[in-house]
Design an enzyme around this catalytic site. Sequence first.
Site, PDB file in Angstrom:
ATOM      1  N   SER A   1       0.702  -1.025   0.110  1.00 18.02           N
ATOM      2  CA  SER A   1      -0.020   0.102  -0.125  1.00 18.02           C
ATOM      3  C   SER A   1       1.077   1.204   0.041  1.00 18.02           C
ATOM      4  O   SER A   1       1.716   1.383   0.889  1.00 18.02           O
ATOM      5  CB  SER A   1      -1.057  -0.042   1.265  1.00 18.02           C
ATOM      6  OG  SER A   1      -1.348   1.312   1.388  1.00 18.02           O
TER       7      SER A   1
ATOM      8  N   HIS B   1      -1.120  -1.142  -4.515  1.00 20.80           N
ATOM      9  CA  HIS B   1      -2.297  -0.984  -3.921  1.00 20.80           C
ATOM     10  C   HIS B   1      -2.560   0.570  -3.419  1.00 20.80           C
ATOM     11  O   HIS B   1      -1.651   1.072  -2.833  1.00 20.80           O
ATOM     12  CB  HIS B   1      -2.367  -1.626  -2.579  1.00 20.80           C
ATOM     13  CG  HIS B   1      -3.638  -1.729  -1.643  1.00 20.80           C
ATOM     14  ND1 HIS B   1      -4.640  -2.513  -2.052  1.00 20.80           N
ATOM     15  CD2 HIS B   1      -4.311  -1.150  -0.526  1.00 20.80           C
ATOM     16  CE1 HIS B   1      -5.791  -2.296  -1.432  1.00 20.80           C
ATOM     17  NE2 HIS B   1      -5.437  -1.369  -0.406  1.00 20.80           N
TER      18      HIS B   1
ATOM     19  N   ASP C   1      -4.928   3.318  -1.754  1.00 21.29           N
ATOM     20  CA  ASP C   1      -6.087   3.770  -0.831  1.00 21.29           C
ATOM     21  C   ASP C   1      -6.604   4.993  -1.100  1.00 21.29           C
ATOM     22  O   ASP C   1      -6.099   5.955  -0.894  1.00 21.29           O
ATOM     23  CB  ASP C   1      -5.548   3.329   0.558  1.00 21.29           C
ATOM     24  CG  ASP C   1      -5.043   2.157   0.851  1.00 21.29           C
ATOM     25  OD1 ASP C   1      -6.149   1.130   0.788  1.00 21.29           O
ATOM     26  OD2 ASP C   1      -4.089   1.792   1.518  1.00 21.29           O
TER      27      ASP C   1
ATOM     28  N   MET D   1      -9.500   7.482   0.116  1.00 16.20           N
ATOM     29  CA  MET D   1     -10.332   7.779   1.208  1.00 16.20           C
ATOM     30  C   MET D   1     -10.882   9.189   0.905  1.00 16.20           C
ATOM     31  O   MET D   1     -10.312  10.094   0.673  1.00 16.20           O
ATOM     32  CB  MET D   1      -9.628   7.779   2.344  1.00 16.20           C
ATOM     33  CG  MET D   1      -8.881   6.599   2.650  1.00 16.20           C
ATOM     34  SD  MET D   1      -8.193   6.495   4.137  1.00 16.20           S
ATOM     35  CE  MET D   1      -6.922   4.982   4.078  1.00 16.20           C
TER      36      MET D   1
ATOM     37  N   HIS E   1      -8.417   0.562  -3.991  1.00 22.69           N
ATOM     38  CA  HIS E   1      -9.408   0.467  -2.907  1.00 22.69           C
ATOM     39  C   HIS E   1     -10.070   1.556  -2.347  1.00 22.69           C
ATOM     40  O   HIS E   1      -9.575   2.380  -2.107  1.00 22.69           O
ATOM     41  CB  HIS E   1      -8.409  -0.122  -1.642  1.00 22.69           C
ATOM     42  CG  HIS E   1      -9.239  -0.603  -0.351  1.00 22.69           C
ATOM     43  ND1 HIS E   1      -8.384  -0.685   0.865  1.00 22.69           N
ATOM     44  CD2 HIS E   1     -10.434  -0.694  -0.197  1.00 22.69           C
ATOM     45  CE1 HIS E   1      -9.542  -0.948   1.633  1.00 22.69           C
ATOM     46  NE2 HIS E   1     -10.594  -1.029   1.079  1.00 22.69           N
TER      47      HIS E   1
ATOM     48  N   MET F   1     -12.471   3.681  -0.184  1.00 24.56           N
ATOM     49  CA  MET F   1     -13.152   3.868   0.851  1.00 24.56           C
ATOM     50  C   MET F   1     -13.911   4.981   1.137  1.00 24.56           C
ATOM     51  O   MET F   1     -13.248   6.128   1.434  1.00 24.56           O
ATOM     52  CB  MET F   1     -12.085   3.807   2.048  1.00 24.56           C
ATOM     53  CG  MET F   1     -11.543   2.200   2.133  1.00 24.56           C
ATOM     54  SD  MET F   1      -9.667   2.216   2.963  1.00 24.56           S
ATOM     55  CE  MET F   1      -8.971   2.621   1.648  1.00 24.56           C
TER      56      MET F   1
ATOM     57  N   MET G   1     -11.119  -6.691   5.286  1.00 25.64           N
ATOM     58  CA  MET G   1     -10.441  -5.618   6.228  1.00 25.64           C
ATOM     59  C   MET G   1      -9.994  -6.273   7.641  1.00 25.64           C
ATOM     60  O   MET G   1     -10.680  -6.883   8.125  1.00 25.64           O
ATOM     61  CB  MET G   1     -11.069  -4.388   6.396  1.00 25.64           C
ATOM     62  CG  MET G   1     -11.189  -3.388   5.399  1.00 25.64           C
ATOM     63  SD  MET G   1      -9.834  -2.701   4.574  1.00 25.64           S
ATOM     64  CE  MET G   1      -9.009  -2.153   5.975  1.00 25.64           C
TER      65      MET G   1
ATOM     66  N   ASP H   1      -6.325  -6.910   3.818  1.00 24.08           N
ATOM     67  CA  ASP H   1      -5.782  -5.796   4.160  1.00 24.08           C
ATOM     68  C   ASP H   1      -5.660  -4.951   5.452  1.00 24.08           C
ATOM     69  O   ASP H   1      -6.783  -4.755   5.986  1.00 24.08           O
ATOM     70  CB  ASP H   1      -6.698  -4.729   3.231  1.00 24.08           C
ATOM     71  CG  ASP H   1      -5.965  -3.208   3.034  1.00 24.08           C
ATOM     72  OD1 ASP H   1      -4.769  -3.198   3.708  1.00 24.08           O
ATOM     73  OD2 ASP H   1      -6.642  -2.691   2.212  1.00 24.08           O
TER      74      ASP H   1
HETATM   75  C1  DX5 Z   1      -6.496   1.232   5.598  1.00 24.44           C
HETATM   76  C2  DX5 Z   1      -5.888   0.567   4.204  1.00 24.44           C
HETATM   77  C3  DX5 Z   1      -4.736  -0.174   4.175  1.00 24.44           C
HETATM   78  C4  DX5 Z   1      -3.602   0.251   4.907  1.00 24.44           C
HETATM   79  C5  DX5 Z   1      -2.594  -1.056   5.316  1.00 24.44           C
HETATM   80  O1  DX5 Z   1      -7.502   1.870   5.554  1.00 24.44           O
HETATM   81  O2  DX5 Z   1      -6.989  -0.034   3.393  1.00 24.44           O
HETATM   82  O3  DX5 Z   1      -4.454  -0.787   2.928  1.00 24.44           O
HETATM   83  O4  DX5 Z   1      -2.724   1.115   4.256  1.00 24.44           O
HETATM   84  O5  DX5 Z   1      -1.475  -0.384   6.072  1.00 24.44           O
HETATM   85  P1  DX5 Z   1      -0.746  -1.387   7.034  1.00 24.44           P
HETATM   86  O6  DX5 Z   1      -0.242  -2.586   6.195  1.00 24.44           O
HETATM   87  O7  DX5 Z   1       0.266  -0.577   7.495  1.00 24.44           O
HETATM   88  O8  DX5 Z   1      -1.896  -1.934   8.037  1.00 24.44           O
HETATM   89 ZN    ZN Z   2      -6.482  -0.733   1.291  1.00 24.66          ZN
END
Ligand code: DX5
Ligand code: ZN
Length: 213
Positions: free
Chosen positions: A6, A31, A33, A35, A64, A66, A135, A173
């Site tokens: 990520s 990956h 993320d 948000m 991904h 969110m 998750m 994840d």
């Molecule tokens: C959290 C994200 C993850 C996160 C994982 O909302 O979806 O992808 O970045 O990070 P680590 O591996 O540090 O938990």
């Molecule tokens: Zn993620």
Amino acid sequence: MLVAPSILSADFGNLARDVKAICDGGCDFVHVDVMDGHFVPNLTIGPVVVESVAKSTIKPLDIHLMVENNTFFVDLFAPFKPEFISFHIEAEKHPHRLIQKIRSLGIRPALALNPHTLPESIEYLLEDVDMVLLMSVNPGFGGQSFIPSVLEKAKKLKSLIEIKNPRCLIEVDGGVSDRNIELLKEAGVDIVVAGSFVYKYPSGIARAISALK
Ligand code: DX5
Ligand code: ZN
């Protein structure tokens, strides 16, 4: 085990360098993320940054979402031709319709489930998706602790997948490290997302990825 680092844990001031490091280090996917500050209490990156990441990576993107307004974000990111777009089932009133839309854009659709969401809640969508993202932390931030109940959940999901769509992949994840990777493999997980473990590994990114593999 396939590994999708990520970039949330990357140095955003040196993003091209940090994306290249995971690609050179043997990752399978990048990956991303996304948000929106509504579905989760954090804001990350939009299309301007993802366009730059897409240009600088030789590995497929695993986006991904969110967010609350999934359709809007699918339209924003589709032009960058990601391999996967996953969206949260908790945030979508019409998941079946959105899955069809993602596939019609030439992208592999995936469903993401928060820690409390039952695998049975997506039983009748499994035949339409290529991946389910479980998750193993509450979405919103990197660097959180792994929630172990995801192991039992992955096993339940795996048995549903074997009946409904054996080609569907399971991705986990959050909080993934060399301390839980073997248990994840035993539980039937195909892909792990790892942010802080990969980017903060003392002997470097490539070694972190090979430790997970
Ligand atoms: C959290 C994200 C993850 C996160 C994982 O909302 O979806 O992808 O970045 O990070 P680590 O591996 O540090 O938990
Ligand atoms: Zn993620």
